[in-house]
Scaffold this active site. Structure first.
Site, PDB file in Angstrom:
ATOM      1  N   ARG A  27       0.819  -1.214   0.000  1.00 56.33           N
ATOM      2  CA  ARG A  27       0.000   0.000   0.000  1.00 56.33           C
ATOM      3  C   ARG A  27       0.851   1.262   0.000  1.00 56.33           C
ATOM      4  O   ARG A  27       0.392   2.336  -0.327  1.00 56.33           O
ATOM      5  CB  ARG A  27      -0.879   0.034   1.250  1.00 56.33           C
ATOM      6  CG  ARG A  27      -1.976  -0.985   1.246  1.00 56.33           C
ATOM      7  CD  ARG A  27      -2.736  -0.904   2.542  1.00 56.33           C
ATOM      8  NE  ARG A  27      -3.505   0.325   2.639  1.00 56.33           N
ATOM      9  CZ  ARG A  27      -4.771   0.432   2.321  1.00 56.33           C
ATOM     10  NH1 ARG A  27      -5.416  -0.612   1.881  1.00 56.33           N
ATOM     11  NH2 ARG A  27      -5.409   1.573   2.438  1.00 56.33           N
ATOM     12  N   ASN A 104      -3.864   7.245   7.889  1.00 58.65           N
ATOM     13  CA  ASN A 104      -3.965   7.011   6.451  1.00 58.65           C
ATOM     14  C   ASN A 104      -5.003   7.985   5.918  1.00 58.65           C
ATOM     15  O   ASN A 104      -6.135   7.998   6.404  1.00 58.65           O
ATOM     16  CB  ASN A 104      -4.409   5.555   6.209  1.00 58.65           C
ATOM     17  CG  ASN A 104      -4.627   5.244   4.743  1.00 58.65           C
ATOM     18  OD1 ASN A 104      -4.039   5.888   3.878  1.00 58.65           O
ATOM     19  ND2 ASN A 104      -5.465   4.263   4.466  1.00 58.65           N
ATOM     20  N   LYS A 489       0.303  -0.834 -18.700  1.00 56.48           N
ATOM     21  CA  LYS A 489       0.989  -1.948 -18.032  1.00 56.48           C
ATOM     22  C   LYS A 489       2.486  -1.865 -18.262  1.00 56.48           C
ATOM     23  O   LYS A 489       3.273  -1.996 -17.350  1.00 56.48           O
ATOM     24  CB  LYS A 489       0.423  -3.250 -18.600  1.00 56.48           C
ATOM     25  CG  LYS A 489       0.112  -4.388 -17.737  1.00 56.48           C
ATOM     26  CD  LYS A 489      -0.916  -4.340 -16.670  1.00 56.48           C
ATOM     27  CE  LYS A 489      -1.094  -3.123 -15.863  1.00 56.48           C
ATOM     28  NZ  LYS A 489      -2.420  -2.901 -15.343  1.00 56.48           N
ATOM     29  N   GLU A 492       4.156   1.262 -16.444  1.00 56.33           N
ATOM     30  CA  GLU A 492       4.194   1.310 -14.973  1.00 56.33           C
ATOM     31  C   GLU A 492       5.153   0.297 -14.371  1.00 56.33           C
ATOM     32  O   GLU A 492       5.723   0.550 -13.321  1.00 56.33           O
ATOM     33  CB  GLU A 492       2.807   1.210 -14.347  1.00 56.33           C
ATOM     34  CG  GLU A 492       2.137  -0.138 -14.394  1.00 56.33           C
ATOM     35  CD  GLU A 492       0.787  -0.134 -13.702  1.00 56.33           C
ATOM     36  OE1 GLU A 492       0.600   0.551 -12.697  1.00 56.33           O
ATOM     37  OE2 GLU A 492      -0.108  -0.840 -14.198  1.00 56.33           O
ATOM     38  N   LYS A 607      -0.615   0.843  -4.498  1.00 53.23           N
ATOM     39  CA  LYS A 607      -1.694  -0.012  -4.980  1.00 53.23           C
ATOM     40  C   LYS A 607      -3.032   0.715  -4.990  1.00 53.23           C
ATOM     41  O   LYS A 607      -3.820   0.581  -5.898  1.00 53.23           O
ATOM     42  CB  LYS A 607      -1.767  -1.271  -4.112  1.00 53.23           C
ATOM     43  CG  LYS A 607      -2.857  -2.262  -4.524  1.00 53.23           C
ATOM     44  CD  LYS A 607      -2.588  -2.841  -5.885  1.00 53.23           C
ATOM     45  CE  LYS A 607      -3.647  -3.820  -6.334  1.00 53.23           C
ATOM     46  NZ  LYS A 607      -3.563  -4.038  -7.799  1.00 53.23           N
TER      47      LYS A 607
END
Ligand code: M6R
Length: 612
Positions: A27, A104, A489, A492, A607
């Site tokens: 994360r 967060n 895709k 990244e 993510k």
């Protein structure tokens, strides 16, 4: 964006926190830290560091972490305010050292709060928006820990999932949420809190998902949920049925590769029990829509970001072609700020793997505000978007850990195809037409498996082109969004600059960039624009650009216009983005691997994008 963990129970809190942080590292991973409580009124133990969890572990090994800690909290950070550094890492301490917080989200009024607190003598140690929370709690403390957190949180504007420990209450953790998830795992004599269920299920499958505006006071054997005005609230205990084994890499080198390989299974899970082939339709009970509601739909507005947006563009085509519903797919941030026109009988679809993407969540809220019937298409059960929408379809693709979204895309397209089938069957398709579509959707797991069987061919092609600097991806019709996804895709995870274009658009400018060093990846499978795409590929080759084609088995005409060909099994055009994108996922994976890239945690990415 960040990961939060907390533990109260009989195990060593430090080991539990570190295991949880490793699970949550996807994360956010630029810094990490933990805070532990000891005896009543003993100083809190804090250890934090820039870098990954392994760096934190090394620092802890050199420190005197208490072996008899009573409870603790931990955090893994993806920087928003203040650079990644030790001082900006969480937990943050209040000035008197009695409270430690992990956060967060983003505190939007932190500058004002910081100024006010500074005037009152509070000295700040970090550049973060989060530190104000720790000082505010101290400022609000009048003898009751939970009330102090509630009072502090009432001053916050923005989003937060927070966990707080206090040296005066060493067995207790107080949590609160608004806009950022908090899950409370309720075990036998232990309680674990986290920003994500994946960190909880190692301990228990019984969990409480807090709602916005909830807070909870947690000890090893008690969870009291209340509103910020301290009115007790009942939240249902949910059973999480994801398998721990499925959270591990399962023998693959990276989560991304494992998740690519899971697609025959994840597609089967997404489809299971939902197709009624003999009636030529599907059953999606989470929509909670009657036939009369479906007949009345006049327009579908799709909101999403990144890979989910590209699945959404496929969804637009599916809705128009199969269901006869005019549809539009928009980047969620654009949609939320453009004052979208929501007419009566407009449905809004919010597509999100994580269910936590800030812009998509905001678009959902805007849609609800304007009276749209909003449907969530999410993977994560109990996520913010799923709950805000209140109805929709879960993907059931299982947890996706790799930062690059893979199996979520194929499941999103499968779910959108089943929705288009259901709507189309009610509005205009015959039973026979519907049965044909349902049978094709049922074949998707097998088609995915056939692509994976050809992995070696894709690996070799990817390795051949792994050294290039720039790439183009082109396609038409349903394969236009596949081109966008292929480029996303590749860029990244391999850091190769890649552009996705409609094949017809190349000669309106981008073709100027083509030469022998700029390959073009062209998808031509079973598309109605196939002949025209072949002509575009010819134009690319005429400029010296190498062309890699994805073509249907047996398509001989491609050989004349391509340098390399990757074959996919025959499938109808409306489902062809799934096999083409699986090829692109493998292509990107092996190109990134050949370049030695950190595939599961690419630089600068997280993510779940829970900030605008
Ligand atoms: O969780 P979501 O599907 O809402 O996430 C949307 C995007 O952030 C996500 O798809 C992102 O683009 C991925 N890194 C793509 O691989």
């Amino acid at each position: 964006m960040c990961g939060i963990i907390g533990y109260a129970g009989s195990q060593n809190p430090l080991s539990v926190l570190l295991a949880g942080l490793r699970r949550l590292e996807y994360r956010g991973y630029d810094s990490a830290g933990i805070a532990l409580t000891r005896g009543e009124n003993d100083r809190l133990f804090i250890c934090k560091n820039r870098g990954k969890i392994t760096d934190l572990e090394q620092k802890l090994a050199r420190s005197s972490a208490p072996v008899d800690a009573r409870a603790g909290i931990g955090h893994t950070r993806w920087a928003t305010h203040g650079e990644p550094s030790e001082k900006n890492a969480h937990p943050h301490l209040s000035q008197d050292g009695r409270f430690a917080i992990v956060h967060n989200g983003i505190i939007e009024n932190y500058a004002d709060l910081r100024q006010n607190l500074s005037k009152r003598g509070f000295v700040f140690q970090s550049d973060t928006d989060s530190e104000v929370i720790a000082h505010l709690i101290q400022a609000c403390y009048e003898g009751d820990f939970k009330s102090a957190v509630a009072a502090a949180v009432r001053n916050l504007e923005g989003t937060y999932g927070i966990a707080v420990v206090c040296s005066m209450h060493p067995d207790m953790i107080v949590v609160a949420r608004k806009g950022s998830p908090i899950v409370i795992g309720v075990g036998d004599g232990e309680t674990i809190i986290a920003s994500d269920a994946s960190a909880v299920i190692q301990h228990t499958r019984h969990a409480i998902f807090l709602d916005d505006g909830d807070m909870a006071c947690v000890t090893c054997n008690k969870v009291d949920v209340a509103s910020l005005s301290n009115i007790p609230v009942t939240r249902e205990l949910t059973h999480i049925d994801w398998d721990v084994g499925r959270l591990e890499k399962g023998g693959y080198e990276h989560f991304m590769l494992k998740e690519i390989h899971e697609q025959p299974q994840s597609l089967a899970d997404s489809i299971r029990g939902r197709l009624i082939i003999e009636e030529g339709t599907s059953k999606l009970s989470g929509l909670r829509m009657e036939a009369a509601d479906i007949v009345r739909i006049r327009r579908a507005l799709i909101a999403a970001c990144g890979t989910s947006l590209y699945a959404g563009i496929v969804g637009k085509y599916l809705f128009e072609d199969i269901a006869g519903i005019p549809a539009d797919a928009q980047q969620a941030a654009e949609l939320r700020y453009r004052n979208p026109i929501i007419e009566p009988e407009t449905i809004m679809l919010a597509i999100s793997q994580s269910g936590e993407t800030a812009d998509t969540l905001a678009a959902v809220r805007e849609g609800i505000r304007k009276g749209a019937l909003v449907l969530g298409i999410c993977n994560v059960v109990g996520s913010s978007i799923a709950r805000a929408a209140g109805r929709g379809v879960y993907l059931h693709a299982g947890p996706e850990i790799g930062v690059a979204s893979t199996k979520a895309f194929s499941s999103q397209v499968a779910v959108l195809a089943m929705m288009a089938l259901l709507f189309g069957r009610i509005r205009r398709l015959s039973a026979t037409e519907g049965a044909g579509i349902a049978s094709e959707i049922a074949r998707l797991p097998q088609i995915a498996q056939e692509i994976l069987n050809g992995e070696e061919e894709i690996r070799k092609t990817a390795e051949k082109y792994a050294g290039v600097r720039d790439f183009f991806f082109i396609g038409r019709g349903y394969l236009y969004p596949a081109a966008l996804e292929g480029a996303l895709k590749l860029k990244e995870i391999s850091y190769i600059h890649a552009e996705g274009y409609h094949a017809a658009e190349l000669k309106h400018g981008p073709i100027a960039l083509l030469d022998k060093d700029v390959p073009v990846f062209a998808a031509v499978a079973a598309s109605s624009g196939r002949i025209k795409t072949l002509a575009n590929m010819q134009e690319c080759r005429a400029r010296g650009a190498p062309v890699i084609a994805v073509a249907t088995d047996g398509d001989e005409s491609v050989a004349a216009v391509a340098d390399d060909i990757i074959h996919i099994p025959p499938c109808p055009e409306y489902l062809s983005p799934i096999p083409v994108v699986i090829v692109e996922q493998l292509f990107a994976y092996y190109a990134a691997k050949a370049r030695g890239c950190p595939i599961d945690q690419p630089r600068n990415l997280a993510k779940s994008v829970t900030v605008e």
